[in-house]
Design a protein around this motif. Structure first.
Motif, PDB file in Angstrom:
ATOM      1  N   MET A 107       0.842  -1.199   0.000  1.00 61.11           N
ATOM      2  CA  MET A 107       0.000   0.000   0.000  1.00 61.11           C
ATOM      3  C   MET A 107       0.874   1.245   0.000  1.00 61.11           C
ATOM      4  O   MET A 107       1.838   1.329   0.756  1.00 61.11           O
ATOM      5  N   ALA A 108       0.526   2.185  -0.861  1.00 56.42           N
ATOM      6  CA  ALA A 108       1.227   3.469  -0.834  1.00 56.42           C
ATOM      7  C   ALA A 108       1.060   4.099   0.548  1.00 56.42           C
ATOM      8  O   ALA A 108      -0.005   3.998   1.150  1.00 56.42           O
ATOM      9  N   SER A 109       2.133   4.727   1.056  1.00 58.14           N
ATOM     10  CA  SER A 109       2.061   5.347   2.378  1.00 58.14           C
ATOM     11  C   SER A 109       1.477   6.742   2.249  1.00 58.14           C
ATOM     12  O   SER A 109       2.014   7.571   1.521  1.00 58.14           O
ATOM     13  N   LEU A 110       0.402   7.034   2.943  1.00 62.44           N
ATOM     14  CA  LEU A 110      -0.201   8.360   2.912  1.00 62.44           C
ATOM     15  C   LEU A 110       0.582   9.280   3.839  1.00 62.44           C
ATOM     16  O   LEU A 110       0.680   9.031   5.040  1.00 62.44           O
ATOM     17  N   ILE A 111       1.150  10.332   3.274  1.00 64.22           N
ATOM     18  CA  ILE A 111       2.012  11.248   4.034  1.00 64.22           C
ATOM     19  C   ILE A 111       1.462  12.665   3.917  1.00 64.22           C
ATOM     20  O   ILE A 111       1.494  13.256   2.840  1.00 64.22           O
ATOM     21  N   PRO A 112       0.936  13.217   5.008  1.00 63.03           N
ATOM     22  CA  PRO A 112       0.422  14.589   4.943  1.00 63.03           C
ATOM     23  C   PRO A 112       1.557  15.585   4.688  1.00 63.03           C
ATOM     24  O   PRO A 112       2.630  15.443   5.272  1.00 63.03           O
ATOM     25  N   VAL A 113       1.294  16.543   3.809  1.00 64.32           N
ATOM     26  CA  VAL A 113       2.271  17.593   3.514  1.00 64.32           C
ATOM     27  C   VAL A 113       1.551  18.927   3.603  1.00 64.32           C
ATOM     28  O   VAL A 113       0.490  19.103   3.002  1.00 64.32           O
TER      29      VAL A 113
END
Lengths: 268, 268
Positions: A1-7
Motif C-alpha cells: 500500500m502506498a504510504s499516505l504522508i500529509p504535507v
C-alpha cells in the motif's frame, strides 16, 4: 500500500516532481526535462499504476486517495496528501481532478516482438499535435490496435497533455520509434509480413472498404492533419487507401480518420 | 460587396451584436439570448456566407477582410474594420482568428423533405456537449450524412463553440428537431422508409459490419458519451448495432463513434 504522508507546505522538496507543470522550461514531462510521466485524475492514475511505468510518488487531496484505495494496494511509494490550494501552488494551476501520479519512463517494447505478433499497427509520420496524438492512442486502444510506431516528427506520446487526452491509453498501447532512415525503414514492416497501407485523401486511392485488407496483417500509415503524409511516405507504401469523403469538406481530424480506418481494417 | 466601415471606438453601438461573447447572460448566441449565429475565423465565415443564414454584419481586422475579399462580393451588409485591441475589447477576449460574422437564424429545413430524400441520417438523444456536437457535425459533413435530427436534451448546434468546432459544418448539414413524444416520434422515420439503428456498446448488439445495413436507408440513433442512449430509445430502434471494442477500454468519444458508424453504414 502506498504510504499516505500529509504535507502542509507547497515548498516541501518531496513535491519537486510535481512542481511548475505549466512552466515550459521546467516541465518535468518535456523532452529535455527529466522525462517523467505525469498522470492526472483518478482514471489515468489507475492506468498508470496498472502499467509497466515505475511510479515514483503521488500527490492529491484525501478524497481522491479514498477513491483510489484498492488501486494503490500493491504500490510501495509515497502518496502525499494535501489540500487543493497547496496542490495548486505546487503544480502552478488549479487541478480539479485532485490527484497526480508521477512515474519514470519504462523501456520501449522490443520492436521485433511487436512486429512478429501484430495484426494491426499504426505508423505515424509528423503527428506533432499532442491532443491529436492522445486521441489517436485512445482510439487505437478501443479498436484493438496492437501497437503504434513513431516515424519522423511525431510529438512525445508521454507528454502530459497526450497522456490526459488519451485517457491514459498511451500507457497501455505499446509504442516505439521506428529506427533507420525514413521511409526506407518501412521495409522492416514488410519483412515482418505486414502490408503497409497509407491513408490519404487522394481521390485516386482505393476506398478503404474495397482495399482487400480483410484478414491481412496491416501497418496503417497516418500523417498529420493538414499536410498529410509526405510524398516519400506515400510512395513507400504497398497501397494507398482513402475514406470516401463528401466534396467541399476539409478532411477529418487525424484521430477520427484513424478510428474509421482501424475499424474498417480490423472489422471488414 | 460588403461595405468596409472603419470603427475606432469599442463602445460604438453598431458593434453590439459582437459584444461580450463570453458573458454568459449576455451571449447573443445562447438560447434565451437574441439567437444570433456567430462565425469565427476566415473558414467559418466563408461557410456562413455560403449558407442560408442571413448575415447581419462582420467585424474584423483589415488583413482578414483582404483574405475574404471574393467571398464577400455578393453580400450587402456592413463589415466593420478595426484593430485587434478594439476587437478584443468588444468581444471580451483576444480573438486570434481576427474576423467574426453574425447572422440571424434561418428557418429549419422541412422535416418531410429531409426524410423523403435522406439515405443516412443521424438522430441524437442527449448529446448536450457543444464540442462533441460540433465534432459530430464535422464528421457528418465529411462522411456524407444527409441530415441530423435532434431528439431530447441536445445542445444547440448553433451555439458559438459548436459552430467553431464543427468548422462551420453546422451551417451546411441540414438539421431539425424531431417533434412529438420521444421515442415514439421515431415512428415517423420508419414511416418514411428508414431503418432505425441504435449505436450502443452493449455486447449483445450486432457488430456494425455484420448488421446488413448496406444499401438500406438508415437513421442512426446516437446517445451522449457516458450515459449513452436511454433504455426507451434502445427499445424503440429496429436493431441495435455496436462497434467491436477492446475490453477494458471506455467507449469512444461520441463524435468518433459516429464517424466510424457513418463510414460503415455509408461505405460497407
Amino acid at each position: 500500500m502506498a504510504s499516505l504522508i500529509p504535507v502542509a507546505e507547497a515548498a516541501d522538496p518531496r513535491l519537486d516532481d510535481f512542481r511548475d507543470l505549466t512552466t515550459a522550461d521546467r516541465r518535468p514531462d518535456r523532452p529535455g526535462g527529466r522525462g517523467l510521466v505525469i498522470a492526472e485524475g483518478v482514471v489515468v492514475v489507475q492506468r498508470l499504476v496498472a502499467s509497466p511505468f515505475p511510479v515514483r510518488s503521488l500527490l492529491g487531496v484525501a478524497r481522491r486517495f479514498d477513491e483510489l484505495g484498492p488501486d494503490l494496494a500493491g504500490l510501495d511509494v509515497p502518496a502525499y496528501v494535501t489540500d487543493a490550494a497547496t496542490m495548486a501552488e505546487v503544480v502552478g494551476f488549479h487541478l480539479n481532478r485532485g490527484v497526480l501520479a508521477v512515474a519514470d519512463r519504462a523501456p520501449r517494447p522490443d520492436l521485433d516482438d511487436l512486429l512478429r505478433d501484430a495484426r494491426l499497427l499504426a505508423v505515424l509520420e509528423g503527428v506533432n499535435d499532442h491532443e491529436n496524438l492522445g486521441s489517436l492512442f485512445r482510439n487505437a486502444a478501443a479498436l484493438g490496435v496492437d501497437g503504434v510506431l513513431l516515424g519522423p516528427r511525431c510529438a512525445d506520446p508521454l507528454y502530459r497533455r497526450s497522456v490526459r487526452v488519451s485517457m491514459g491509453h498511451v500507457l497501455r498501447v505499446p509504442f516505439a520509434e521506428l529506427p533507420g532512415a525514413w521511409p526506407g525503414s518501412l521495409d522492416r514492416l514488410r519483412a515482418a509480413g505486414l502490408r503497409v497501407a497509407a491513408l490519404t485523401p487522394a481521390p485516386d486511392a482505393v476506398p478503404l472498404s474495397r482495399a482487400g485488407l480483410a484478414g491481412e496483417r496491416v501497418a496503417l500509415l497516418l500523417g498529420a492533419e493538414g499536410p498529410g503524409l509526405s510524398a516519400e511516405a506515400l510512395a513507400a507504401a504497398d497501397l494507398r487507401v482513402r475514406i470516401p469523403m463528401a466534396s467541399g469538406v476539409d478532411s477529418l481530424n487525424v484521430a477520427t480518420a484513424a478510428a474509421v480506418a482501424f475499424h474498417s481494417v480490423g472489422h471488414p
